[in-house]
Design a protein around this motif. Sequence first.
Motif, PDB file in Angstrom:
ATOM      1  N   THR A 198      15.002   7.666  -5.867  1.00 17.21           N
ATOM      2  CA  THR A 198      13.863   6.990  -5.250  1.00 17.21           C
ATOM      3  C   THR A 198      13.309   5.927  -6.186  1.00 17.21           C
ATOM      4  O   THR A 198      13.020   6.215  -7.355  1.00 17.21           O
ATOM      5  CB  THR A 198      12.739   7.988  -4.913  1.00 17.21           C
ATOM      6  OG1 THR A 198      13.257   9.027  -4.079  1.00 17.21           O
ATOM      7  CG2 THR A 198      11.595   7.304  -4.190  1.00 17.21           C
ATOM      8  N   LEU A 199      13.149   4.716  -5.660  1.00 12.57           N
ATOM      9  CA  LEU A 199      12.513   3.634  -6.403  1.00 12.57           C
ATOM     10  C   LEU A 199      11.068   3.520  -5.947  1.00 12.57           C
ATOM     11  O   LEU A 199      10.793   3.297  -4.760  1.00 12.57           O
ATOM     12  CB  LEU A 199      13.250   2.314  -6.166  1.00 12.57           C
ATOM     13  CG  LEU A 199      12.669   1.066  -6.837  1.00 12.57           C
ATOM     14  CD1 LEU A 199      12.603   1.218  -8.347  1.00 12.57           C
ATOM     15  CD2 LEU A 199      13.485  -0.173  -6.463  1.00 12.57           C
ATOM     16  N   ILE A 200      10.148   3.715  -6.867  1.00 16.10           N
ATOM     17  CA  ILE A 200       8.715   3.629  -6.584  1.00 16.10           C
ATOM     18  C   ILE A 200       8.223   2.277  -7.096  1.00 16.10           C
ATOM     19  O   ILE A 200       8.280   2.007  -8.306  1.00 16.10           O
ATOM     20  CB  ILE A 200       7.945   4.770  -7.270  1.00 16.10           C
ATOM     21  CG1 ILE A 200       8.509   6.136  -6.853  1.00 16.10           C
ATOM     22  CG2 ILE A 200       6.448   4.680  -6.970  1.00 16.10           C
ATOM     23  CD1 ILE A 200       8.088   7.270  -7.762  1.00 16.10           C
ATOM     24  N   ARG A 201       7.774   1.432  -6.200  1.00 20.57           N
ATOM     25  CA  ARG A 201       7.315   0.102  -6.592  1.00 20.57           C
ATOM     26  C   ARG A 201       5.911   0.160  -7.191  1.00 20.57           C
ATOM     27  O   ARG A 201       5.085   0.981  -6.802  1.00 20.57           O
ATOM     28  CB  ARG A 201       7.324  -0.836  -5.380  1.00 20.57           C
ATOM     29  CG  ARG A 201       8.732  -1.239  -4.926  1.00 20.57           C
ATOM     30  CD  ARG A 201       9.459  -1.999  -6.000  1.00 20.57           C
ATOM     31  NE  ARG A 201      10.759  -2.508  -5.567  1.00 20.57           N
ATOM     32  CZ  ARG A 201      11.669  -3.001  -6.394  1.00 20.57           C
ATOM     33  NH1 ARG A 201      11.415  -3.042  -7.712  1.00 20.57           N
ATOM     34  NH2 ARG A 201      12.813  -3.451  -5.943  1.00 20.57           N
ATOM     35  N   ALA A 202       5.629  -0.739  -8.118  1.00 16.00           N
ATOM     36  CA  ALA A 202       4.347  -0.756  -8.816  1.00 16.00           C
ATOM     37  C   ALA A 202       3.179  -0.839  -7.847  1.00 16.00           C
ATOM     38  O   ALA A 202       2.157  -0.169  -8.035  1.00 16.00           O
ATOM     39  CB  ALA A 202       4.310  -1.927  -9.796  1.00 16.00           C
ATOM     40  N   GLU A 203       3.335  -1.651  -6.796  1.00 14.25           N
ATOM     41  CA  GLU A 203       2.234  -1.833  -5.855  1.00 14.25           C
ATOM     42  C   GLU A 203       1.973  -0.593  -5.000  1.00 14.25           C
ATOM     43  O   GLU A 203       0.937  -0.493  -4.334  1.00 14.25           O
ATOM     44  CB  GLU A 203       2.487  -3.043  -4.951  1.00 14.25           C
ATOM     45  CG  GLU A 203       3.782  -2.974  -4.157  1.00 14.25           C
ATOM     46  CD  GLU A 203       4.952  -3.658  -4.867  1.00 14.25           C
ATOM     47  OE1 GLU A 203       5.878  -4.095  -4.163  1.00 14.25           O
ATOM     48  OE2 GLU A 203       4.913  -3.755  -6.119  1.00 14.25           O
ATOM     49  N   ASP A 204       2.901   0.356  -5.022  1.00 11.86           N
ATOM     50  CA  ASP A 204       2.726   1.590  -4.259  1.00 11.86           C
ATOM     51  C   ASP A 204       2.228   2.754  -5.116  1.00 11.86           C
ATOM     52  O   ASP A 204       2.045   3.869  -4.611  1.00 11.86           O
ATOM     53  CB  ASP A 204       4.056   1.989  -3.600  1.00 11.86           C
ATOM     54  CG  ASP A 204       4.528   0.961  -2.583  1.00 11.86           C
ATOM     55  OD1 ASP A 204       3.661   0.368  -1.911  1.00 11.86           O
ATOM     56  OD2 ASP A 204       5.753   0.743  -2.480  1.00 11.86           O
TER      57      ASP A 204
END
Length: 298
Positions: free
Chosen positions: A122-128
């Motif tokens: 899973t890639l968790i984006r900074a904005e999320d």
Amino acid sequence: MTTAENLHLPAGSTAQGRYETLVDPGRREDWAHTGLRVLALGPGQSEVSTANGVEVMVVPLNGGCEVSVDGEIHTLRGRPDVFASATDVLYAPVGSQLTITSAEGGRFALATAVATGSHPVTLIRAEDVPVEVRGGGTMTRRVRNFGTVGAFDDCDSLIACEVITPGGNWSSYPAHKHDETIDDGTRRESELEEIYYYEIQDAPGGTPGFGFHQTTSSGEDKPVDVLTEVRSGDTVLVPHGWHGPCAAAPGHDMYYLNVMAGPEAERAWNITDHPEQTWVRGTWDEAGIDPRLEGEAR
């Protein structure tokens, strides 16, 4: 008595190869569930890391990278430094082989926990990343909850977050513990080891900053006595006990990365406040948010 001499790991004291910090579960007798590796890469360099028996989160400290997991490439945009913003984070399950490559170079934390279950990459984006402002007055701090319970749950046992404490402020306060499992209808607590990895902002003139970390005994069967100065790159292990407060010297913002996991099947993060300090929570609303952190929550 467990003391700072074996729980405070100064910057570079565990270095090995490209890893500035190397703490693995099972590498020492008193450490079983969590790990942290801080990888330093020069421009264009790559490192292969296999998650043997652990799940992992890749957290860029400075710089961006590409992470190849089982043939699929994920781009983590990174950041200039840990104080600038939240960052993209990549989760990979137990048994994964990761190839980390950085075109511009950088430093990357690999937070790990012992695991057995299979979960998706899973890639968790900074904005999320959920960002919380916690506390009040000189106890205000910013928490980036990229890997905490409720924010990211598709994993076995790993719990991780980042905390920014402005210079002169205190965090991990009230002191608290999570070194036994309790669920008696009136109180819940989870047994968890915890790693604190520190970076401290330099002074405007470039001189290094510092702060303080404390861990004390939570019972006669859990003796620990740590009150130590921490600087950038230092790691403090918390096997048990009341931990906190962490104090940032005036003029030097403090960052720490927390990594937690424990022996129980349920992944939970329930704490008990130190009974002599829990009263400070009642002062936060009146004190208000430190203006340096206003507008940060999302």
